[in-house]
Design a protein around this motif. Sequence first.
Motif, mmCIF file in Angstrom:
data_model
loop_
_atom_site.group_PDB
_atom_site.id
_atom_site.type_symbol
_atom_site.label_atom_id
_atom_site.label_comp_id
_atom_site.label_asym_id
_atom_site.label_seq_id
_atom_site.Cartn_x
_atom_site.Cartn_y
_atom_site.Cartn_z
ATOM 1 N N GLU A 118 0.819 -1.213 0.000
ATOM 2 C CA GLU A 118 0.000 0.000 0.000
ATOM 3 C C GLU A 118 0.855 1.265 0.000
ATOM 4 N N ARG A 119 2.115 1.121 0.413
ATOM 5 C CA ARG A 119 3.051 2.250 0.402
ATOM 6 C C ARG A 119 3.931 2.246 -0.850
ATOM 7 N N GLY A 120 3.575 1.412 -1.826
ATOM 8 C CA GLY A 120 4.203 1.482 -3.143
ATOM 9 C C GLY A 120 5.303 0.495 -3.428
ATOM 10 N N LEU A 121 5.602 -0.428 -2.517
ATOM 11 C CA LEU A 121 6.688 -1.375 -2.750
ATOM 12 C C LEU A 121 6.223 -2.583 -3.545
ATOM 13 N N LYS A 122 7.123 -3.098 -4.389
ATOM 14 C CA LYS A 122 6.923 -4.357 -5.088
ATOM 15 C C LYS A 122 7.691 -5.432 -4.325
ATOM 16 N N LEU A 123 7.042 -6.554 -4.035
ATOM 17 C CA LEU A 123 7.628 -7.558 -3.144
ATOM 18 C C LEU A 123 7.903 -8.890 -3.838
ATOM 19 N N GLU A 130 16.738 -3.221 4.411
ATOM 20 C CA GLU A 130 17.895 -2.373 4.132
ATOM 21 C C GLU A 130 17.497 -1.054 3.486
ATOM 22 N N SER A 131 16.471 -1.068 2.649
ATOM 23 C CA SER A 131 16.210 0.081 1.780
ATOM 24 C C SER A 131 15.011 0.938 2.160
ATOM 25 N N HIS A 132 14.085 0.391 2.961
ATOM 26 C CA HIS A 132 12.853 1.146 3.236
ATOM 27 C C HIS A 132 12.457 1.024 4.718
ATOM 28 N N GLU A 133 13.404 1.301 5.593
ATOM 29 C CA GLU A 133 13.129 1.102 7.013
ATOM 30 C C GLU A 133 12.040 2.035 7.530
ATOM 31 N N ASP A 134 11.963 3.249 6.990
ATOM 32 C CA ASP A 134 10.927 4.179 7.467
ATOM 33 C C ASP A 134 9.521 3.665 7.139
ATOM 34 N N LEU A 135 9.373 2.978 5.997
ATOM 35 C CA LEU A 135 8.070 2.413 5.654
ATOM 36 C C LEU A 135 7.707 1.287 6.618
ATOM 37 N N ILE A 136 8.675 0.468 6.983
ATOM 38 C CA ILE A 136 8.422 -0.620 7.935
ATOM 39 C C ILE A 136 7.996 -0.042 9.281
ATOM 40 N N VAL A 137 8.703 0.982 9.736
ATOM 41 C CA VAL A 137 8.329 1.642 11.000
ATOM 42 C C VAL A 137 6.894 2.149 10.927
ATOM 43 N N ASP A 138 6.546 2.749 9.804
ATOM 44 C CA ASP A 138 5.205 3.316 9.670
ATOM 45 C C ASP A 138 4.131 2.244 9.688
ATOM 46 N N VAL A 139 4.401 1.082 9.091
ATOM 47 C CA VAL A 139 3.429 -0.016 9.138
ATOM 48 C C VAL A 139 3.199 -0.440 10.584
ATOM 49 N N HIS A 140 4.279 -0.657 11.321
ATOM 50 C CA HIS A 140 4.142 -1.031 12.737
ATOM 51 C C HIS A 140 3.366 0.040 13.506
ATOM 52 N N LYS A 141 3.752 1.284 13.308
ATOM 53 C CA LYS A 141 3.111 2.393 14.026
ATOM 54 C C LYS A 141 1.614 2.435 13.745
ATOM 55 N N LYS A 142 1.242 2.294 12.481
ATOM 56 C CA LYS A 142 -0.163 2.420 12.113
ATOM 57 C C LYS A 142 -0.998 1.263 12.665
ATOM 58 N N TYR A 143 -0.418 0.071 12.756
ATOM 59 C CA TYR A 143 -1.158 -1.020 13.381
ATOM 60 C C TYR A 143 -1.365 -0.757 14.874
ATOM 61 N N PHE A 144 -0.338 -0.246 15.539
ATOM 62 C CA PHE A 144 -0.523 0.127 16.942
ATOM 63 C C PHE A 144 -1.564 1.246 17.065
ATOM 64 N N ASP A 145 -1.473 2.236 16.194
ATOM 65 C CA ASP A 145 -2.436 3.340 16.237
ATOM 66 C C ASP A 145 -3.868 2.843 16.029
ATOM 67 N N ALA A 146 -4.009 1.781 15.220
ATOM 68 C CA ALA A 146 -5.335 1.239 14.927
ATOM 69 C C ALA A 146 -5.899 0.406 16.071
ATOM 70 N N GLY A 147 -5.098 0.165 17.114
ATOM 71 C CA GLY A 147 -5.607 -0.546 18.280
ATOM 72 C C GLY A 147 -4.924 -1.845 18.605
ATOM 73 N N SER A 148 -3.983 -2.264 17.769
ATOM 74 C CA SER A 148 -3.276 -3.509 18.055
ATOM 75 C C SER A 148 -2.447 -3.374 19.325
ATOM 76 N N SER A 149 -2.385 -4.468 20.087
ATOM 77 C CA SER A 149 -1.521 -4.509 21.267
ATOM 78 C C SER A 149 -0.201 -5.220 20.981
ATOM 79 N N MET A 150 -0.106 -5.892 19.829
ATOM 80 C CA MET A 150 1.096 -6.639 19.480
ATOM 81 C C MET A 150 1.397 -6.470 18.002
ATOM 82 N N THR A 151 2.667 -6.259 17.689
ATOM 83 C CA THR A 151 3.098 -6.214 16.294
ATOM 84 C C THR A 151 4.176 -7.268 16.079
#
Length: 306
Positions: A26-31, A42-63
């Motif tokens: 959803e953030r534009g990466l091809k996997l 190695e190349s997109h650590e900020d996107l990984i951080v944002d995925v974790h953050k947004k799941y926590f923001d959405a109410g998750s207690s575990m990532t």
Amino acid sequence: MNKVTNWINQQDHILIDSSMSTGLEERGLKLNSDLWTAAALESHEDLIVDVHKKYFDAGSSMTTTNTYQASVPGLVKAGYSEDQAISLIKKAVELADRGRNESTNTNPKWLLGGVGPYGAFLANGSEYTGDYSLTDEEYIAFHEGRIKAMVEAGIDVLILETFPNINELKSITEYTKQFDIPVIVAASLRDESHLADGSSLTDVASFLESQEHVIAYGLNCTKPQLVTPALKVLKQSHPAHKPFIAFPNSGATYNPEIKEWNHDDLSFEEFDDLIAQWFDLDLKFVGGCCCMTEAQEQHIYDKFFK
């Protein structure tokens, strides 16, 4: 009893995160590579951080850390040295921790160290068949570098996810006894009563019930319609059971040849009906796997956890 286990025991239900792969896509990466989401470490650590953050923001207690495909042998095969591979695995834990720290959600938040099966390394879809056979020593040699790196990096819980092969599941569960870390096991299923490799689900449950360090078990990365009958099998076979976990796919089906999903996703409302069934069957941990989104995570939180 450590802090996370004590917290888990106090909860009726726990929301865990959903798909890292969908979040990155959803953030534009091809996997479409053998490293899958691990290629982004190695190349997109900020996107990984944002995925974790947004799941926590959405109410998750575990990532779950972005380490499903990040085994040491897999990273070495992709061209990294062993030391570089271990550093990337530890980085995955650090990125999950950054997401936790950046989240605006004030609920308790925990890190699950994700361990994908040997079949994920093969990158041929065998995590859905379990069609491989190694010795216990070979399974341990494959997994131990990743597990040790994540424990050293400070994960709260180890999660063995999408394990389709009973021998691998048993050998790695036994191996993890040496660490002072609670373990969750989620298997890949062929149907409601068999692992993907054809082994009896009730035999797997009996084994996991006997492992003191295993705090929960169940299934993931399968069709959501399979969860209810599988939980019935587990509950009937072990009435006095450990907590159950389920984080299925969206309903989409995977094509391992082109590494893409054919979407036949359930609606949020259809998922609501299923989750209500699962909670009635003693499910404690609920979340999503492939093709499950942050929006759906938020919906589940609003529906069942507010």
